[in-house]
Design a protein around this motif. Structure first.
Motif, short mmCIF file in Angstrom:
data_model
loop_
_atom_site.label_atom_id
_atom_site.label_comp_id
_atom_site.label_asym_id
_atom_site.label_seq_id
_atom_site.Cartn_x
_atom_site.Cartn_y
_atom_site.Cartn_z
N ALA A 178 -0.64 -8.12 9.80
CA ALA A 178 0.66 -7.50 9.99
C ALA A 178 0.89 -6.46 8.91
N PHE A 179 1.60 -5.41 9.28
CA PHE A 179 2.06 -4.38 8.35
C PHE A 179 3.55 -4.20 8.59
N PHE A 180 4.32 -4.13 7.51
CA PHE A 180 5.76 -3.91 7.62
C PHE A 180 6.14 -2.70 6.79
N GLY A 181 7.08 -1.93 7.30
CA GLY A 181 7.58 -0.77 6.58
C GLY A 181 8.89 -1.09 5.89
N ILE A 182 9.06 -0.54 4.70
CA ILE A 182 10.34 -0.63 3.99
C ILE A 182 10.94 0.76 4.06
N ASN A 183 12.07 0.89 4.74
CA ASN A 183 12.66 2.17 5.06
C ASN A 183 14.03 2.31 4.43
N GLN A 184 14.32 3.52 3.93
CA GLN A 184 15.62 3.74 3.33
C GLN A 184 15.91 5.24 3.29
N VAL A 236 5.20 -2.36 11.55
CA VAL A 236 4.32 -1.21 11.79
C VAL A 236 3.14 -1.65 12.64
N LYS A 237 2.67 -2.86 12.41
CA LYS A 237 1.53 -3.40 13.15
C LYS A 237 1.60 -4.92 13.11
N ARG A 258 -8.44 2.23 8.59
CA ARG A 258 -9.03 0.92 8.89
C ARG A 258 -8.30 -0.21 8.19
N LYS A 259 -7.44 0.09 7.20
CA LYS A 259 -6.59 -0.94 6.60
C LYS A 259 -5.82 -1.67 7.70
N LEU A 260 -5.31 -0.89 8.63
CA LEU A 260 -4.52 -1.45 9.72
C LEU A 260 -5.33 -2.40 10.60
N SER A 261 -6.63 -2.19 10.68
CA SER A 261 -7.48 -3.05 11.49
C SER A 261 -7.70 -4.42 10.86
N HIS A 262 -7.66 -4.48 9.55
CA HIS A 262 -7.99 -5.73 8.86
C HIS A 262 -6.78 -6.62 8.62
N THR A 284 0.86 -1.17 0.00
CA THR A 284 0.00 0.00 0.00
C THR A 284 0.90 1.23 0.00
N GLN A 285 0.31 2.37 -0.20
CA GLN A 285 1.06 3.62 -0.25
C GLN A 285 1.11 4.27 1.13
#
Length: 167
Positions: free
Chosen positions: A114-120, A135-136, A107-111, A85-86
């Motif tokens: 897991a959420f992961f961030g790609i950081n650079q 992230v979650k 609400r994306k986070l609720s469904h 996702t963006q």
């Protein structure tokens, strides 16, 4: 369009944006299952551009309905659903992606489980290093600030985990 490997363990399907719905994807997976081919996982390149099989609604409600559908698909088909996702523009130059950076609809986070961030950061980009952070995470404790460092030739999709790295 469809691409199958010779051993038929891996299937790729391609759909233009806003043409594939969650219901159509589920129907496809059910059809494959009826022929004894069970998908362990589904990888969607940016699910937010999928179509909805419902009528008119506000954009944020569309996004919410889509992510509810993806969660349902995972539960009904007993498989892993992976997508991207963006983030909001303000998250482009932050050291770590956080929940507040996820765009469109919180609400994306609720469904998602897991959420992961790609950081650079720019200096990491020069060295071919990225950091992944949680992230979650639904069913376990986590620290958003702990990262896994990966490196490698990203253009060839050959990342590997770094055991240590210093800027």
């Amino acid at each position: 369009s469809e691409l199958n490997t010779d051993d038929d363990y891996f299937k790729i399907r391609s759909y233009p944006g806003e043409t594939l719905t969650v219901d159509k994807l589920q129907s496809l997976l059910e059809g494959l299952a009826s022929r004894d081919w069970l998908a362990d996982g589904v990888v969607l390149d940016y699910a937010d551009v999928m179509a909805l099989s419902t009528g008119r609604m506000e954009e944020r409600d569309k996004v919410n309905k889509l992510w509810i559908g993806l969660r349902r698909l995972s539960a009904v088909m007993h498989n892993l659903v992976v997508t991207a996702t963006q983030i909001y523009r303000i998250g482009y130059n932050v050291p770590l992606i956080e929940m507040k950076h996820i765009s469109e609809e919180k609400r994306k986070l609720s469904h998602a489980s897991a959420f992961f961030g790609i950081n650079q950061m720019p200096e990491e980009k020069e060295r071919g290093v990225m950091r992944l952070n949680t992230v979650k995470l639904r069913d376990d404790e986590f620290s958003m600030t702990k990262c896994v460092y990966i490196a490698g030739c990203m253009s060839l999709a050959q990342p590997f985990v770094l055991s240590a790295w210093r800027a």
